[in-house]
Design a protein around this motif. Structure first.
Motif, PDB file in Angstrom:
ATOM      1  N   GLU A   1    -101.766  -1.198   2.879  1.00 58.93           N
ATOM      2  CA  GLU A   1    -101.806  -2.339   3.788  1.00 58.93           C
ATOM      3  C   GLU A   1    -101.764  -1.909   5.257  1.00 58.93           C
ATOM      4  O   GLU A   1    -101.257  -0.840   5.582  1.00 58.93           O
ATOM      5  CB  GLU A   1    -100.606  -3.262   3.511  1.00 58.93           C
ATOM      6  N   SER A   2    -102.271  -2.796   6.110  1.00 64.06           N
ATOM      7  CA  SER A   2    -102.179  -2.569   7.549  1.00 64.06           C
ATOM      8  C   SER A   2    -102.172  -3.926   8.256  1.00 64.06           C
ATOM      9  O   SER A   2    -102.822  -4.868   7.795  1.00 64.06           O
ATOM     10  CB  SER A   2    -103.377  -1.740   8.033  1.00 64.06           C
TER      11      SER A   2
ATOM     12  N   PRO B   1    -106.826  -3.488  14.893  1.00 66.92           N
ATOM     13  CA  PRO B   1    -105.679  -2.892  14.205  1.00 66.92           C
ATOM     14  C   PRO B   1    -104.490  -2.721  15.134  1.00 66.92           C
ATOM     15  O   PRO B   1    -104.664  -2.419  16.321  1.00 66.92           O
ATOM     16  CB  PRO B   1    -106.187  -1.517  13.756  1.00 66.92           C
TER      17      PRO B   1
ATOM     18  N   GLN C   1    -101.043  -0.513  15.985  1.00 61.73           N
ATOM     19  CA  GLN C   1    -100.581   0.846  15.724  1.00 61.73           C
ATOM     20  C   GLN C   1     -99.262   0.829  14.969  1.00 61.73           C
ATOM     21  O   GLN C   1     -98.488  -0.109  15.077  1.00 61.73           O
ATOM     22  CB  GLN C   1    -100.424   1.613  17.032  1.00 61.73           C
ATOM     23  N   THR C   2     -99.002   1.889  14.199  1.00 66.49           N
ATOM     24  CA  THR C   2     -97.740   1.993  13.468  1.00 66.49           C
ATOM     25  C   THR C   2     -96.616   2.320  14.453  1.00 66.49           C
ATOM     26  O   THR C   2     -96.854   2.587  15.616  1.00 66.49           O
ATOM     27  CB  THR C   2     -97.802   3.103  12.415  1.00 66.49           C
ATOM     28  N   SER C   3     -95.381   2.321  13.965  1.00 67.48           N
ATOM     29  CA  SER C   3     -94.234   2.508  14.847  1.00 67.48           C
ATOM     30  C   SER C   3     -94.236   3.880  15.524  1.00 67.48           C
ATOM     31  O   SER C   3     -93.555   4.089  16.509  1.00 67.48           O
ATOM     32  CB  SER C   3     -92.949   2.346  14.051  1.00 67.48           C
ATOM     33  N   ALA C   4     -94.975   4.853  14.982  1.00 67.50           N
ATOM     34  CA  ALA C   4     -94.981   6.192  15.570  1.00 67.50           C
ATOM     35  C   ALA C   4     -95.801   6.239  16.848  1.00 67.50           C
ATOM     36  O   ALA C   4     -95.752   7.193  17.594  1.00 67.50           O
ATOM     37  CB  ALA C   4     -95.552   7.196  14.585  1.00 67.50           C
ATOM     38  N   CYS C   5     -96.574   5.205  17.101  1.00 68.62           N
ATOM     39  CA  CYS C   5     -97.527   5.268  18.200  1.00 68.62           C
ATOM     40  C   CYS C   5     -97.456   4.002  19.054  1.00 68.62           C
ATOM     41  O   CYS C   5     -97.136   2.937  18.565  1.00 68.62           O
ATOM     42  CB  CYS C   5     -98.929   5.371  17.611  1.00 68.62           C
TER      43      CYS C   5
ATOM     44  N   CYS D   1    -102.568   7.060  26.817  1.00 74.13           N
ATOM     45  CA  CYS D   1    -103.123   7.736  25.637  1.00 74.13           C
ATOM     46  C   CYS D   1    -104.068   6.850  24.846  1.00 74.13           C
ATOM     47  O   CYS D   1    -104.714   7.313  23.925  1.00 74.13           O
ATOM     48  CB  CYS D   1    -102.018   8.250  24.734  1.00 74.13           C
ATOM     49  N   GLY D   2    -104.155   5.579  25.163  1.00 71.95           N
ATOM     50  CA  GLY D   2    -105.105   4.710  24.470  1.00 71.95           C
ATOM     51  C   GLY D   2    -104.491   3.896  23.358  1.00 71.95           C
ATOM     52  O   GLY D   2    -105.188   3.235  22.617  1.00 71.95           O
TER      53      GLY D   2
ATOM     54  N   ARG E   1    -109.898   2.415  23.316  1.00 70.60           N
ATOM     55  CA  ARG E   1    -109.945   3.090  22.019  1.00 70.60           C
ATOM     56  C   ARG E   1    -109.632   2.123  20.881  1.00 70.60           C
ATOM     57  O   ARG E   1    -110.155   2.269  19.791  1.00 70.60           O
ATOM     58  CB  ARG E   1    -108.988   4.275  22.012  1.00 70.60           C
ATOM     59  N   LEU E   2    -108.761   1.164  21.149  1.00 68.51           N
ATOM     60  CA  LEU E   2    -108.474   0.171  20.108  1.00 68.51           C
ATOM     61  C   LEU E   2    -109.606  -0.842  20.000  1.00 68.51           C
ATOM     62  O   LEU E   2    -109.909  -1.319  18.910  1.00 68.51           O
ATOM     63  CB  LEU E   2    -107.145  -0.533  20.387  1.00 68.51           C
TER      64      LEU E   2
ATOM     65  N   ASP F   1     -93.341  -0.780   6.612  1.00 71.25           N
ATOM     66  CA  ASP F   1     -92.512   0.216   5.959  1.00 71.25           C
ATOM     67  C   ASP F   1     -91.502  -0.496   5.064  1.00 71.25           C
ATOM     68  O   ASP F   1     -90.577  -1.113   5.540  1.00 71.25           O
ATOM     69  CB  ASP F   1     -91.792   1.056   7.020  1.00 71.25           C
TER      70      ASP F   1
ATOM     71  N   SER G   1     -89.625   0.996   2.870  1.00 73.90           N
ATOM     72  CA  SER G   1     -88.620   1.921   2.348  1.00 73.90           C
ATOM     73  C   SER G   1     -87.248   1.602   2.904  1.00 73.90           C
ATOM     74  O   SER G   1     -87.137   0.938   3.914  1.00 73.90           O
ATOM     75  CB  SER G   1     -88.990   3.348   2.698  1.00 73.90           C
TER      76      SER G   1
END
Lengths: 165, 193
Positions: free
Chosen positions: A16-17, A33, A35-39, A48-49, A56-57, A163, A165
């Motif tokens: 999923e996204s 889209p 971005q995930t929590s890492a970005c 950085c876009g 870029r998105l 996430d 988990s």
């Protein structure tokens, strides 16, 4: 069922996204889209876009049929078959890498020197991208490589980037 | 051939980018909730690191080193990495739109991954020839992908268990990562380059 009549995979086999509805254009919606929590969460995201709406998105926007009366700004969850992301990544990146390394090492071992190996590596890369192009045309006809609507994003989806988990 | 194998083992396992050099920790914690996305991210980084190493080697060998411009190395390498990422996206958008669409949704942007710059700077330290640089970069990123996939698999299993409330989420993730790092310390006795 998919538009082509082929069944979508079961929910447990789906990656999923979260995506955001950017525009409603007749029967289709434009989606971007998230971005995930890492970005996209640091102070450098604008540079950085990863900032929402960045070029870029924007390049990553895609369409889906507007079957569920989506509104602009709404966040929805899309999914594809679990193995599709893995296969797509290995096809897109693995094939050019393999052809590049094999051609470069072969020329180097034949005494081609640094310049010869560099030319062979770039040649291998071009060959790999050509193979991926052919492979991509084949994959585009398969339904499991097309994202499909799963549900509207809930608070849990929003807070933890899916996430569970 | 033996030297290439030693280089690969050394870069991928002994001096692993994540667990020995502590690079790319952001994606290590952020993109490892599922094995499939971790593998996709690993493949994308492997591609970008390997492609960047070609440009970085050329710039270092033919521009920075001969003209004593070493102080521009970081800036030059960042520029090359950003260009490699853009080129990569442009090529995939043009020649593989289906894959670009799919990977664009599920894989995060990778320009900010410090592992990419870190590996490129390590190439300079190693003073490798062209093919050794490319192989070193490829092996380092394979090591990165390997750890990402292993960690994602462990996290998927941890998610199925009852974890005490205080350890749930990132704390158990860090404990798992530390155990994985201990396991990788075993490779340091192999004595590879």
């Amino acid at each position: 069922m998919s538009p082509s009549g082929q069944p979508f995979p079961e929910d447990r086999d789906v990656v999923e996204s979260v995506v955001r509805v950017i525009d409603v254009d007749g029967d289709v919606v434009w989606l971007e889209p998230e971005q995930t929590s890492a970005c996209g969460s640091c102070h450098a995201s604008a540079a950085c876009g990863a900032k929402p709406g960045s070029a870029r998105l924007v390049a990553r926007r895609f369409t889906l049929p507007n079957d569920h009366d989506f509104q602009v700004g709404e966040r929805i969850v899309v999914g594809v078959a679990e193995q599709s992301v893995r296969r797509a990544a290995l096809t897109a990146y693995g094939i050019p890498l393999a052809t590049m390394l094999v051609s470069g090492v072969t020329v180097q071992k034949m005494g081609g020197g640094d310049l010869g190996a560099a030319v062979a590596t770039l040649g291998g890369l071009a060959l790999g991208i050509g193979i991926v192009h052919l492979q991509s045309s084949r994959l585009s006809k398969r339904v499991e490589y097309t994202p499909h609507y799963l549900r509207r994003a809930s608070g849990i989806d929003a807070a933890c980037g899916l996430d569970r988990s | 051939m033996q030297d290439i194998i030693l280089l690969i083992v050394g870069a991928a396992l002994v001096n692993n980018v994540i667990l020995a050099r502590f690079l790319g920790l952001c994606s290590f914690m952020g993109v490892t909730t599922r094995v499939d996305t971790a593998l996709g991210m690993g493949a994308a980084c492997t591609f970008v690191i390997t492609i960047s190493s070609i440009g970085d080697w050329a710039i270092e060998r033919w521009l920075l080193e001969p003209y004593g411009l070493g102080y521009l190395r970081t800036v030059a390498f960042i520029l090359i990495i950003a260009s490699a990422v853009q080129l990569n996206e442009a090529l995939f958008r043009r020649y593989s739109p289906t894959l670009f669409k799919l990977l664009g949704i599920y894989l995060p942007l990778i320009t900010t991954n410090c592992a990419v710059l870190g590996v490129c700077l390590l190439l300079v330290e190693g003073r490798y020839g062209f093919m050794d640089s490319v192989v070193f970069a490829f092996a380092s990123s394979v090591g990165y992908s390997l750890v990402m996939v292993l960690f994602a698999g462990l996290r998927e299993r941890v998610a199925l268990n009852d974890v005490p409330r205080l350890f749930a989420g990132p704390p158990i993730g860090f404990i798992t990562a530390s155990l994985l790092a201990l396991a990788f310390m075993g490779f340091s006795g192999m004595g590879a380059k």
